[in-house]
Design an enzyme around this catalytic site. Structure first.
Site, PDB file in Angstrom:
ATOM      1  N   ASP A  99      -8.363  -5.876   0.186  1.00 52.60           N
ATOM      2  CA  ASP A  99      -8.218  -6.390  -1.106  1.00 52.60           C
ATOM      3  C   ASP A  99      -7.498  -7.587  -0.679  1.00 52.60           C
ATOM      4  OD1 ASP A  99      -9.421  -4.532  -2.848  1.00 52.60           O
ATOM      5  OD2 ASP A  99      -8.207  -4.100  -3.588  1.00 52.60           O
ATOM      6  N   HIS A 126       1.047  -0.689  -0.392  1.00 50.16           N
ATOM      7  CA  HIS A 126       0.140  -0.271  -0.184  1.00 50.16           C
ATOM      8  C   HIS A 126       1.208   1.690  -0.182  1.00 50.16           C
ATOM      9  CE1 HIS A 126      -3.300   3.388   1.511  1.00 50.16           C
ATOM     10  NE2 HIS A 126      -4.512   1.945   1.007  1.00 50.16           N
TER      11      HIS A 126
HETATM   12  C1  SDX Z   1      -6.703  -0.100  -2.480  1.00 52.23           C
HETATM   13  O1  SDX Z   1      -4.941   4.099  -2.029  1.00 52.23           O
HETATM   14  C2  SDX Z   1      -5.770   4.136  -1.178  1.00 52.23           C
HETATM   15  O2  SDX Z   1      -5.738   4.097  -0.574  1.00 52.23           O
HETATM   16  C3  SDX Z   1      -6.208   2.283  -2.257  1.00 52.23           C
HETATM   17  C4  SDX Z   1      -7.294   1.524  -1.379  1.00 52.23           C
HETATM   18  C5  SDX Z   1      -8.265   2.157  -1.158  1.00 52.23           C
HETATM   19  O3  SDX Z   1      -9.496   1.571  -0.171  1.00 52.23           O
HETATM   20  O4  SDX Z   1      -8.957   2.965  -1.416  1.00 52.23           O
HETATM   21  O5  SDX Z   1      -6.569   1.152  -0.262  1.00 52.23           O
HETATM   22  C6  SDX Z   1      -7.639   0.500  -1.855  1.00 52.23           C
HETATM   23  O6  SDX Z   1      -6.346  -0.331  -4.356  1.00 52.23           O
HETATM   24  C7  SDX Z   1      -5.513  -0.974  -2.128  1.00 52.23           C
HETATM   25  C8  SDX Z   1      -4.518  -2.132  -3.045  1.00 52.23           C
HETATM   26  C9  SDX Z   1      -5.005  -2.965  -4.458  1.00 52.23           C
HETATM   27  N1  SDX Z   1      -3.856  -3.017  -5.384  1.00 52.23           N
HETATM   28  C10 SDX Z   1      -2.722  -4.634  -4.976  1.00 52.23           C
HETATM   29  O7  SDX Z   1      -3.443  -5.390  -4.037  1.00 52.23           O
HETATM   30  C11 SDX Z   1      -1.912  -4.957  -6.009  1.00 52.23           C
HETATM   31  C12 SDX Z   1      -0.768  -5.257  -5.483  1.00 52.23           C
HETATM   32  N2  SDX Z   1      -0.138  -4.160  -4.665  1.00 52.23           N
HETATM   33  C13 SDX Z   1       0.892  -3.275  -5.307  1.00 52.23           C
HETATM   34  O8  SDX Z   1       0.672  -2.983  -6.966  1.00 52.23           O
HETATM   35  C14 SDX Z   1       1.501  -1.707  -4.716  1.00 52.23           C
HETATM   36  O9  SDX Z   1       1.629  -1.982  -3.093  1.00 52.23           O
HETATM   37  C15 SDX Z   1       0.175  -0.176  -4.419  1.00 52.23           C
HETATM   38  C16 SDX Z   1       0.042  -0.163  -5.907  1.00 52.23           C
HETATM   39  C17 SDX Z   1      -0.815  -1.736  -3.733  1.00 52.23           C
HETATM   40  C18 SDX Z   1       0.760   0.915  -4.449  1.00 52.23           C
HETATM   41  O10 SDX Z   1       1.865   1.405  -5.068  1.00 52.23           O
HETATM   42  P1  SDX Z   1       3.336   2.274  -4.662  1.00 52.23           P
HETATM   43  O11 SDX Z   1       2.550   2.615  -3.729  1.00 52.23           O
HETATM   44  O12 SDX Z   1       3.335   3.173  -5.701  1.00 52.23           O
HETATM   45  O13 SDX Z   1       4.606   1.153  -4.013  1.00 52.23           O
HETATM   46  P2  SDX Z   1       5.385   0.505  -5.365  1.00 52.23           P
HETATM   47  O14 SDX Z   1       4.446  -0.262  -6.500  1.00 52.23           O
HETATM   48  O15 SDX Z   1       6.405   1.625  -6.302  1.00 52.23           O
HETATM   49  O16 SDX Z   1       6.269  -0.628  -4.271  1.00 52.23           O
HETATM   50  C19 SDX Z   1       7.400  -0.115  -3.418  1.00 52.23           C
HETATM   51  C20 SDX Z   1       8.255  -1.350  -3.263  1.00 52.23           C
HETATM   52  C21 SDX Z   1       8.719  -1.718  -4.762  1.00 52.23           C
HETATM   53  O17 SDX Z   1       9.666  -2.105  -4.828  1.00 52.23           O
HETATM   54  P3  SDX Z   1      11.582  -1.734  -4.964  1.00 52.23           P
HETATM   55  O18 SDX Z   1      11.276  -0.701  -5.775  1.00 52.23           O
HETATM   56  O19 SDX Z   1      11.768  -0.745  -3.942  1.00 52.23           O
HETATM   57  O20 SDX Z   1      12.450  -2.797  -4.287  1.00 52.23           O
HETATM   58  O21 SDX Z   1       7.173  -2.464  -2.550  1.00 52.23           O
HETATM   59  C22 SDX Z   1       7.171  -3.132  -3.065  1.00 52.23           C
HETATM   60  C23 SDX Z   1       7.908  -2.747  -4.825  1.00 52.23           C
HETATM   61  O22 SDX Z   1       8.259  -3.692  -5.746  1.00 52.23           O
HETATM   62  N3  SDX Z   1       5.415  -4.058  -3.766  1.00 52.23           N
HETATM   63  C24 SDX Z   1       5.726  -5.141  -3.976  1.00 52.23           C
HETATM   64  C25 SDX Z   1       4.426  -5.129  -3.794  1.00 52.23           C
HETATM   65  N4  SDX Z   1       3.443  -3.816  -3.020  1.00 52.23           N
HETATM   66  C26 SDX Z   1       5.196  -2.772  -3.283  1.00 52.23           C
HETATM   67  N5  SDX Z   1       6.416  -6.050  -4.124  1.00 52.23           N
HETATM   68  C27 SDX Z   1       5.697  -7.314  -4.342  1.00 52.23           C
HETATM   69  N6  SDX Z   1       3.651  -7.701  -4.451  1.00 52.23           N
HETATM   70  C28 SDX Z   1       3.423  -6.382  -4.129  1.00 52.23           C
HETATM   71  N7  SDX Z   1       2.332  -6.615  -3.935  1.00 52.23           N
END
Ligand code: SDX
Length: 378
Positions: free
Chosen positions: A315, A261
């Site tokens: 989720d 998140h």
């Molecule tokens: C919702 O914003 C809200 O409030 C949303 C929400 C709401 O109520 O409205 O809470 C609802 O949208 C929940 C999120 C649902 N999405 C997912 O579950 C999809 C999987 N999650 C990710 O793609 C991600 O965590 C996000 C999209 C939720 C957040 O993305 P960010 O903040 O842009 O983070 P990032 O993708 O830049 O990741 C930062 C780091 C990275 O590692 P490094 O490159 O720094 O080493 O964290 C890692 C990422 O690779 N990472 C993950 C990960 N999420 C972040 N690695 C593996 N699996 C993951 N799910």
């Protein structure tokens, strides 16, 4: 004017001032109008929480009765909207059907009388009342059946579950579904709410605001993740396969759905409550073969990614609850929308109160002074 540097994903940039909800991502706290989500999940109902979010304070019993009455009596959709939905391809995703139907409401009710409190109230009630009916209607019509008429004697959540199945739901199932709606109702400046506020800032109608937000919610990085979580659990298939599956994801740098998140660096408090709701359902209606896989996933992801603050988000466990309620997987995200329309409407009202059109800038990194090349010379 202060000039800010480019921030991918606008991370850390405040896009509005808001008093609707608050997240403490380090402590795992979520509040609606200052009230902790755990307390609302235990004591409130979805419509009462909607009132709180949209009108700013908890209603008196008279105010709540009136609001519930208004919503109850606006549940039916116009036959022209129903007929339009009948023409949607049955293979289409229900989120696309919902986006088109929400936008179509604007064909009937768009007066853009944004300074008139009666227009605002009417739009709020109509959207809260008809979105569940449209989701249920598409579900039945894509199976070749007539939509089920809403039942005035059932409350908001029980009526939605009834419209999906034509069966009166078990009271515990209806209450748990209502709590799910409370949990999904609002969440600060997430992508779909930002989208809603941008659309609102042009002073268009609330149906366009909601339609744009529905489109944004559907993506797998946002609300669409709940559907993908169930597909992932099915693909994993066994507890023994959790570790190899996750190791493969990490090696491919694939995102693990339902985890991570932008704001929470600990387990999302909504995920904790949803996990508890899933257990309540299993205790009454029998266990679920995917739950143990999910718990093992949470354990292994924490071991591998906990140091990066990656834990279950809203989720992750919601799909297990909906699946146990007999809801088809591709309705999970439309159900998120049924709840989140509350937050979008609260932000729409707040945006209108102090509106300035969103018009950010960009960092141009293209070319300058390039001569036009005639087509035959390219
Ligand atoms: C919702 O914003 C809200 O409030 C949303 C929400 C709401 O109520 O409205 O809470 C609802 O949208 C929940 C999120 C649902 N999405 C997912 O579950 C999809 C999987 N999650 C990710 O793609 C991600 O965590 C996000 C999209 C939720 C957040 O993305 P960010 O903040 O842009 O983070 P990032 O993708 O830049 O990741 C930062 C780091 C990275 O590692 P490094 O490159 O720094 O080493 O964290 C890692 C990422 O690779 N990472 C993950 C990960 N999420 C972040 N690695 C593996 N699996 C993951 N799910």
């Amino acid at each position: 004017m202060m000039v800010c540097e480019y921030q991918p994903g606008l991370e850390g940039i405040a896009a509005a001032q808001s008093s609707i909800s608050n997240v403490d991502g380090q402590k795992g706290i979520l509040e609606y109008r200052g009230i902790r989500i755990e307390e609302l999940a235990e004591k409130s109902t979805f419509l009462e929480t909607a009132y709180l979010l949209i009108w700013g304070q908890l209603p008196t019993s008279e105010e709540l009765k009136e609001f519930e009455h208004e919503v109850r009596h606006h549940r039916r959709i116009k036959y022209r909207i129903r007929d339009m939905m009948k023409c949607f391809p049955e293979s289409g995703h229900p989120m696309d059907a919902l986006q088109a139907s929400a936008a179509a409401l604007g064909l009937f009710y768009s007066r853009r009388d944004l300074h008139n409190p009666i227009y605002i109230r009417d739009a709020v009630v109509r959207l809260l009342a008809t979105i569940p009916t449209m989701v249920a209607a598409f579900q039945l019509m894509r199976k070749g059946n007539d939509p089920v008429r809403p039942r005035d004697d059932l409350d908001y959540s029980a009526n939605f579950l009834y419209m999906l199945s034509e069966k009166e739901p078990d009271p515990l199932a209806a209450r748990i579904f209502d709590v799910c709606l409370i949990l999904h109702a609002e969440h600060t400046m997430n992508a779909s709410t930002f989208s809603a506020r941008v659309t609102a800032s042009t002073l268009t109608d609330p149906y366009a605001v909601v339609a744009s937000a529905v489109g944004t919610l559907g993506g797998p990085l946002h609300g669409g993740a709940n559907e993908e979580v169930i597909q992932m659990l099915e693909e994993i298939g066994s507890i023994a396969n959790v570790r190899p599956y996750l190791e493969d994801c990490l090696q491919r740098k694939a995102k693990i759905m339902g985890f991570g998140h932008r704001v929470y660096k600990v387990k999302d408090p909504r995920a904790t409550i949803l996990q508890d709701l899933a257990q309540q359902l299993f205790a009454k209606f029998g266990s679920d073969k995917y739950y143990d896989i999910a718990v093992e996933m949470e354990r292994v992801v924490e071991e591998k990614l906990g140091h990066k603050g990656i834990y279950p988000n809203v989720d992750f466990y919601s799909g297990l609850v909906y699946a146990k309620l007999g809801i088809p997987t591709d309705l999970f995200t439309p159900i998120f929308a049924i709840a989140r329309v509350t937050g979008w409407l609260a932000h729409w009202k707040e945006q209108l109160a102090e509106n300035r059109i969103f018009r950010p800038t960009q960092v141009y990194n293209g070319l300058h002074e390039i001569a036009y090349t005639a087509i035959e010379e390219r």
